[in-house]
Design a protein around this motif. Structure first.
Motif, mmCIF file in Angstrom:
data_model
loop_
_atom_site.group_PDB
_atom_site.id
_atom_site.type_symbol
_atom_site.label_atom_id
_atom_site.label_comp_id
_atom_site.label_asym_id
_atom_site.label_seq_id
_atom_site.Cartn_x
_atom_site.Cartn_y
_atom_site.Cartn_z
ATOM 1 N N SER A 164 0.825 -1.204 0.000
ATOM 2 C CA SER A 164 0.000 0.000 0.000
ATOM 3 C C SER A 164 0.862 1.258 0.000
ATOM 4 N N ALA A 165 1.928 1.256 0.814
ATOM 5 C CA ALA A 165 2.823 2.413 0.869
ATOM 6 C C ALA A 165 3.533 2.607 -0.467
ATOM 7 N N GLU A 166 3.948 1.494 -1.082
ATOM 8 C CA GLU A 166 4.643 1.590 -2.363
ATOM 9 C C GLU A 166 3.717 2.130 -3.451
ATOM 10 N N ARG A 167 2.463 1.695 -3.450
ATOM 11 C CA ARG A 167 1.499 2.188 -4.440
ATOM 12 C C ARG A 167 1.253 3.681 -4.240
ATOM 13 N N TRP A 168 1.100 4.116 -2.984
ATOM 14 C CA TRP A 168 0.870 5.534 -2.710
ATOM 15 C C TRP A 168 2.056 6.358 -3.195
ATOM 16 N N ASN A 169 3.258 5.898 -2.953
ATOM 17 C CA ASN A 169 4.451 6.620 -3.393
ATOM 18 C C ASN A 169 4.525 6.699 -4.915
ATOM 19 N N ARG A 170 4.064 5.643 -5.593
ATOM 20 C CA ARG A 170 4.063 5.634 -7.054
ATOM 21 C C ARG A 170 3.073 6.653 -7.604
ATOM 22 N N LEU A 171 1.925 6.772 -6.917
ATOM 23 C CA LEU A 171 0.887 7.698 -7.386
ATOM 24 C C LEU A 171 1.152 9.149 -6.975
ATOM 25 N N HIS A 172 2.068 9.364 -6.034
ATOM 26 C CA HIS A 172 2.399 10.711 -5.550
ATOM 27 C C HIS A 172 3.922 10.900 -5.599
ATOM 28 N N PRO A 173 4.473 10.960 -6.807
ATOM 29 C CA PRO A 173 5.933 10.953 -6.965
ATOM 30 C C PRO A 173 6.646 12.165 -6.390
ATOM 31 N N VAL A 174 5.957 13.285 -6.200
ATOM 32 C CA VAL A 174 6.633 14.481 -5.685
ATOM 33 C C VAL A 174 6.331 14.716 -4.205
ATOM 34 N N ALA A 175 5.493 13.904 -3.615
ATOM 35 C CA ALA A 175 5.159 14.047 -2.189
ATOM 36 C C ALA A 175 6.178 13.292 -1.343
ATOM 37 N N PRO A 176 6.314 13.657 -0.066
ATOM 38 C CA PRO A 176 7.208 12.891 0.824
ATOM 39 C C PRO A 176 6.801 11.420 0.842
ATOM 40 N N LYS A 177 7.778 10.537 0.780
ATOM 41 C CA LYS A 177 7.492 9.112 0.686
ATOM 42 C C LYS A 177 6.900 8.574 1.986
ATOM 43 N N ARG A 178 5.939 7.681 1.826
ATOM 44 C CA ARG A 178 5.398 6.967 2.972
ATOM 45 C C ARG A 178 6.245 5.726 3.240
#
Length: 333
Positions: free
Chosen positions: A236-250
């Motif tokens: 889930s964290a990896e998917r969120w990071n993929r969809l929000h490439p410029v946001a701070p990583k989860r």
């Protein structure tokens, strides 16, 4: 809004807190929890041990007609067909505890290979394989809160064995155990990290002893009540990071626990290796997955865990392959 279900669940939680956690096996702990909940008259406790594949033979008609009470279901199911029938009959709600591991069976942990894979892939199931009674107690309490106080959908599944390892958990351990893993000794470093779940954790502990005794290799121990929950959160964290490439990583609990070092990780389960393979893509270190069928028909023995740890260290250049060969000869593998 406070419902009858919420009130009943809170009374169940209060009754269990008053009784306190059990320092015993997961199976004995659940039986004690069942007795406490029955005495409180605030939960449905069903001791249904049917092995039939037909849903109609499971005593679960009450679940559809009396939703105001939490449900604790004790059963023996060896196949995904049986468990699917049970979860359907209970409307995919409740705490399902499976004691089939304690029955004679040709299958690892008493279950056909399809069952753990079904658990891992079922979106409404949160599966656990606790190693100790205190882990079990913490998981049941959390399930009561999540399902009946917070009204979250789904059901919890616990695999139960009848071996007491005497582990004691503090408050932080309980919180981390629910997320999927916690260290046995906080702040203790090692040359290799050994992860274990359920009854297989006992072999992991013994493997750590052998590593230090025979090879002067120290191991950091982690109990992992739910490899699946760790993998789901990491994905889930990896998917969120993929969809929000410029946001701070989860991040996720798995990475938080294993970050900061490239010390090899050996993860062990009594289920088939596929259950541990779920973590492989999220561990930033050399990762070895061991399960039933990996090196022997059943769960990996302490000796194979030692050899696998030594091989991982040899692959990292931290020791020679000669020690691996010596270990194979010493343990007659």
């Amino acid at each position: 809004m406070t419902t009858l279900s919420t009130l009943a669940a809170q009374r169940c939680i209060d009754a269990l807190n008053a009784a306190g956690p059990q320092r015993s096996s997961p199976l004995s702990t659940v039986m004690a929890i069942a007795d406490t909940l029955e005495s409180s008259r605030q939960a449905w406790v069903i001791r249904g041990l049917s092995r039939s594949r037909r849903a109609g033979t499971w005593p679960s008609w009450f679940a559809r007609n009396t939703p105001e009470k939490p449900l604790l279901y004790l059963h023996n199911a060896q196949s995904s067909v049986q468990l699917c029938a049970l979860s359907a009959e209970t409307a995919q709600r409740g705490i399902l505890c499976n004691a089939i591991e304690n029955q004679p069976s040709p299958w690892p942990k008493g279950t056909q290979p399809s069952l753990p894979l079904w658990l891992a892939s079922h979106p409404h199931c949160t599966p656990y394989d606790p190693a100790s009674g205190e882990e079990t107690w913490a998981i049941v309490l959390a399930a009561l809160r999540a399902l009946y106080v917070d009204s979250k959908p789904g059901f919890y599944y616990l695999a139960l064995h009848d071996r007491d390892n005497g582990m004691h958990l503090n408050a932080q351990d309980c919180e981390d155990a629910l997320k999927g893993m916690y260290p046995i000794r906080r702040g203790h470093a090692g040359s290799v990290r050994l992860l274990g779940a359920g009854r297989a954790f006992e072999e992991v502990v013994q493997a750590a002893r052998l590593l230090e005794q025979d090879w002067k290799v120290t191991a950091q121990l982690w109990s992992c009540p739910s490899y699946t929950r760790l993998a789901r959160e990491a994905a889930s964290a990896e998917r969120w990071n993929r969809l929000h490439p410029v946001a701070p990583k989860r991040s996720c609990h798995l990475r938080n626990c294993l970050a900061g070092t490239v010390t090899p990780v050996v993860a062990v389960t009594g289920y088939p290796q596929a259950i541990v393979d779920q973590l492989a893509g999220y561990v930033d270190a050399r990762f070895v997955a061991l399960g039933a069928g990996s090196v022997q028909a059943g769960a990996p023995s302490r000796y194979w865990i030692v050899v696998s740890a030594l091989r991982a260290l040899a692959d990292e250049g931290r020791m020679g392959t000669r020690q691996v060969e010596e270990a194979l000869a010493l343990y007659r593998l």
